[in-house]
Structures are given as structure tokens and as C-alpha cells.
Enzyme design. Structure first.
Site, mmCIF file in Angstrom:
data_model
loop_
_atom_site.group_PDB
_atom_site.id
_atom_site.type_symbol
_atom_site.label_atom_id
_atom_site.label_comp_id
_atom_site.label_asym_id
_atom_site.label_seq_id
_atom_site.Cartn_x
_atom_site.Cartn_y
_atom_site.Cartn_z
ATOM 1 N N ASN A 42 -46.683 -40.221 -7.005
ATOM 2 C CA ASN A 42 -46.315 -38.794 -6.968
ATOM 3 C C ASN A 42 -47.064 -38.091 -5.834
ATOM 4 O OD1 ASN A 42 -44.799 -39.204 -9.299
ATOM 5 N ND2 ASN A 42 -46.343 -38.324 -10.683
ATOM 6 N N GLY A 57 -53.111 -24.764 -13.423
ATOM 7 C CA GLY A 57 -51.740 -24.473 -13.840
ATOM 8 C C GLY A 57 -51.335 -23.054 -13.477
ATOM 9 N N GLY A 93 -53.597 -20.618 -11.482
ATOM 10 C CA GLY A 93 -53.927 -20.782 -10.073
ATOM 11 C C GLY A 93 -54.827 -21.961 -9.794
ATOM 12 N N ASP A 143 -40.790 -28.222 -16.788
ATOM 13 C CA ASP A 143 -41.475 -29.510 -16.962
ATOM 14 C C ASP A 143 -42.674 -29.536 -16.010
ATOM 15 O OD1 ASP A 143 -42.315 -32.127 -17.175
ATOM 16 O OD2 ASP A 143 -40.371 -33.025 -16.667
ATOM 17 N N ASP A 155 -50.264 -33.494 -9.325
ATOM 18 C CA ASP A 155 -50.093 -34.472 -8.239
ATOM 19 C C ASP A 155 -49.433 -33.803 -7.038
ATOM 20 O OD1 ASP A 155 -50.972 -36.325 -10.131
ATOM 21 O OD2 ASP A 155 -48.923 -36.856 -10.710
HETATM 22 O O1 RIB Z 1 -49.259 -36.911 -13.408
HETATM 23 C C1 RIB Z 1 -48.018 -37.313 -13.920
HETATM 24 C C2 RIB Z 1 -47.949 -38.797 -13.987
HETATM 25 O O2 RIB Z 1 -48.921 -39.271 -14.890
HETATM 26 C C3 RIB Z 1 -46.646 -39.346 -14.512
HETATM 27 O O3 RIB Z 1 -45.682 -39.528 -13.498
HETATM 28 C C4 RIB Z 1 -47.055 -40.598 -15.236
HETATM 29 O O4 RIB Z 1 -46.563 -41.765 -14.676
HETATM 30 C C5 RIB Z 1 -48.577 -40.582 -15.274
HETATM 31 O O5 RIB Z 1 -49.154 -41.428 -14.364
#
Ligand code: RIB
Length: 322
Positions: free
Chosen positions: A71, A237, A240, A261, A267
Site C-alpha cells: 500500500n 485520522g 489530522g 473505509d 499507509d
Molecule cells: O494498513 C492496511 C493493511 O493492513 C491492509 O491492506 C492489510 O493487508 C494489513 O496489512
């Protein structure tokens, strides 16, 4: 030869006003080597989280690419940088490899492991909150030879290594990164106390959410602001984010959006921030870009698949500025 990405001259930073643009001293020569997890996310949409002992019915199911590491690489790529992603998937898992490639990430450093691809079981409720259980699999089977190969192809420069707590060999990677003169950014997620205690004195940038920040502070017996790392990014979140650097604290408000979501929002923030910050964009602008990227990301379902491209982020910033 590892691809060496130089940003285009205009660097796609049209959300900055002319003064900001003129003031920036952007080098665009740093590369980010991300030793990162790759997961298959099994995502179940539920009205509310199940209680212990309860069986509930999911409203929907999706199989998606995820993993904190990939990610973050995708967020870096979507912000305009080319990360070098070092990871592993199960030997016969063509689906995940194709997904990684489909997101524009080179798989030259993604090994095939005898272990199955890592995966995550994710519940997302109607409030957009999630609960995640991960299984490490191939993510815990990185090999020393992969570290050697990644570093041996590197030519000089102001490079970074990025790590999370979802792979093995973290101490070895940090040692080699430091020996090669790289800076190390470490996302202490999921929080693993022993690993954090071992790495914290050896990294350059610690990235945590507010829960992990409290856990790290508790572990070290200090206040969050006293955690002894050169730089620290704390994401909170909808409250901030803040970046601690050299005794200064930079704060960035979150953009107000309707979240469906929040999986992968942290990430997205980290990858987007690093893509700019590691290449010389000032902290305030890097935070603002990352905040916009993660705001957009939470407005749609999924982790990797929801990360916005740079032009979308810039449009969002332009509109918000207007
Ligand atoms: O931070 C989100 C991620 O945490 C998800 O995509 C999942 O795979 C976990 O690693």
C-alpha cells in the site's frame, strides 16, 4: 539497474502557490527502497463488528491487493515517485504478482516463496471502521540475498529505506541500510513491542498512528513528544497529523470528507508524505499533500485500490484552496 526516478520539472505541484513553488529546493533524486509486506486482503463488509462467539452475515466480500508495505509503495508511485519494492509472494500466486504489476510496481525484487502469500481478513463496518487479522506467510520469508541484491545495485544518493512490522529481517535491513548511508523510515505497525524497542534507536523517521505513538511512549517510559527519534510522523485520522523534526512540530489538519473505509489510510498518508518529503519538498507541503491523498483514499472502499493518483490529489487541493 534499478530505475532512478527524477520528477518532471513541474513536479505536478500545481496546488502550491507561485511563492511556495519558487521557495522549494526540490532535488528529486532520492529513491525509496521499501522492504514491504504484500497481502491478499479478504474484505467483508458488515453492519457491525461481530462480538466474541457471534456469527454474522457479511453484506459483501472482495478479494483485493493489500499489505501495509505494498500500500505504501503504491502511494509513493501514485504521488509520482518510483519505489523499489522488495517483498515475497507464494510460489504459485500469479494473481497477486499481476495485481502488484497492475498498480505499476516493478516486481523484479518480489521473490517467490515456499510459504503462501500473506493475507488479511478485514471487516469493515457501516461507520467505515475496520478490524484486521493478518497472516504473515511469504512476508515472513524474506531472504538475506534479497537485501544484498537491493543494496548492491544502488548508486550514490540521498536514499531511504522504508520498513513496517509485517516482514522478517528488519534488524538486518536496518544494519545494511545504515552501512550504505541510507536513512530509514520505520512504520511501527502492527505494533510489536520487542521489535520497536530493538529498532527505535537506529532509525531516522518513526511513523505511527496515535495508538502506536502511545504504545511506543509507554514502552520507552516517556511522553510521546519525548520519543527519542530524529523525526516522527504521527497520524491521527480525522484529527489530522503532526511531524516532529529537530525540536519543531508541524501540524496538519485533516480534510473533512465522508469516510466509507479507512483501511490503508495511514499507509496512503505515509507513502504520499515520503514521496515528496524524501525529495526535498518542505514538510508543510508534504504533509498537506499526504493529508489530501488519505482524505480521498477513505472516501472509497479498499486499501491499495482506493489510493488516488497525483493529479486527483492536486485537483482536490486546488479546489480546497479555492
Ligand atoms: O494498513 C492496511 C493493511 O493492513 C491492509 O491492506 C492489510 O493487508 C494489513 O496489512
Amino acid at each position: 539497474m534499478i530505475p532512478r526516478q527524477l520528477f518532471p520539472a513541474q513536479a505536478g505541484l500545481s496546488h502550491l502557490n507561485p511563492v511556495d513553488q519558487a521557495d522549494r529546493a526540490v532535488s528529486y533524486t532520492a529513491m525509496i527502497f521499501n522492504f514491504g509486506s504484500i497481502n491478499i486482503d479478504h474484505v467483508y463488509r458488515v453492519a457491525q463488528m461481530p462480538s466474541p462467539g457471534e456469527t454474522i452475515v457479511a453484506a459483501s466480500y472482495r478479494k483485493l491487493l493489500g499489505g501495509k508495505g505494498i500500500n505504501q509503495s503504491i502511494a509513493i508511485a501514485r504521488a509520482g515517485q518510483v519505489p523499489v519494492h522488495i517483498g515475497a509472494v507464494g510460489a504459485d500466486d500469479e494473481w497477486t504478482l499481476a495485481q502488484v504489476k497492475g498498480f505499476g510496481i516493478d516486481t523484479a525484487h518480489v521473490a517467490r516463496s515456499a510459504q503462501p502469500t500473506g493475507h488479511a481478513v478485514i471487516y469493515v463496518n457501516d461507520a467505515g471502521e475496520n478490524q484486521i487479522v493478518i497472516f504473515g506467510g511469504a512476508n515472513q520469508d524474506l531472504q538475506q540475498a534479497q537485501i544484498d541484491k537491493a543494496f548492491e545495485q544502488t548508486v550514490g544518493g540521498d536514499h531511504w529505506v522504508l520498513l513496517q512490522n509485517e516482514t522478517n529481517l528488519l534488524a538486518e535491513i536496518v544494519d545494511q541500510a545504515k552501512a550504505a548511508g541510507f536513512r530509514v523510515a520505520y512504520s511501527a505497525a502492527p505494533f510489536v513491542a520487542d521489535t520497536v524497542a530493538h529498532l527505535i534507536g537506529r532509525i531516522d523517521l518513526l511513523a505511527v498512528n496515535e495508538i502506536e505513538a502511545r504504545e511506543a511512549a509507554g514502552l520507552l517510559g516517556v511522553a510521546v513528544s519525548e520519543i527519542a527519534v530524529p523525526e516522527m510522523l504521527i497520524t491521527r485520522g480525522s484529527k489530522g497529523a503532526e511531524f516532529h523534526s529537530d525540536g519543531e512540530v508541524f501540524r496538519q489538519d485533516a480534510f473533512l470528507v465522508d469516510a466509507v473505509d479507512t483501511t490503508g489510510a495511514g499507509d496512503t498518508f505515509l507513502g504520499s508524505f515520503l514521496a515528496h518529503y524524501c525529495n526535498g519538498l518542505p514538510i508543510a507541503q508534504s504533509l498537506r499533500y499526504a493529508s489530501a491523498a488519505s482524505a480521498l483514499q477513505v472516501t472509497r472502499p479498499g486499501a491499495a485500490v482506493a489510493i488516488p493518483a497525483r493529479d486527483e490529489v492536486e485537483r482536490f487541493l486546488y479546489e480546497r484552496k479555492a
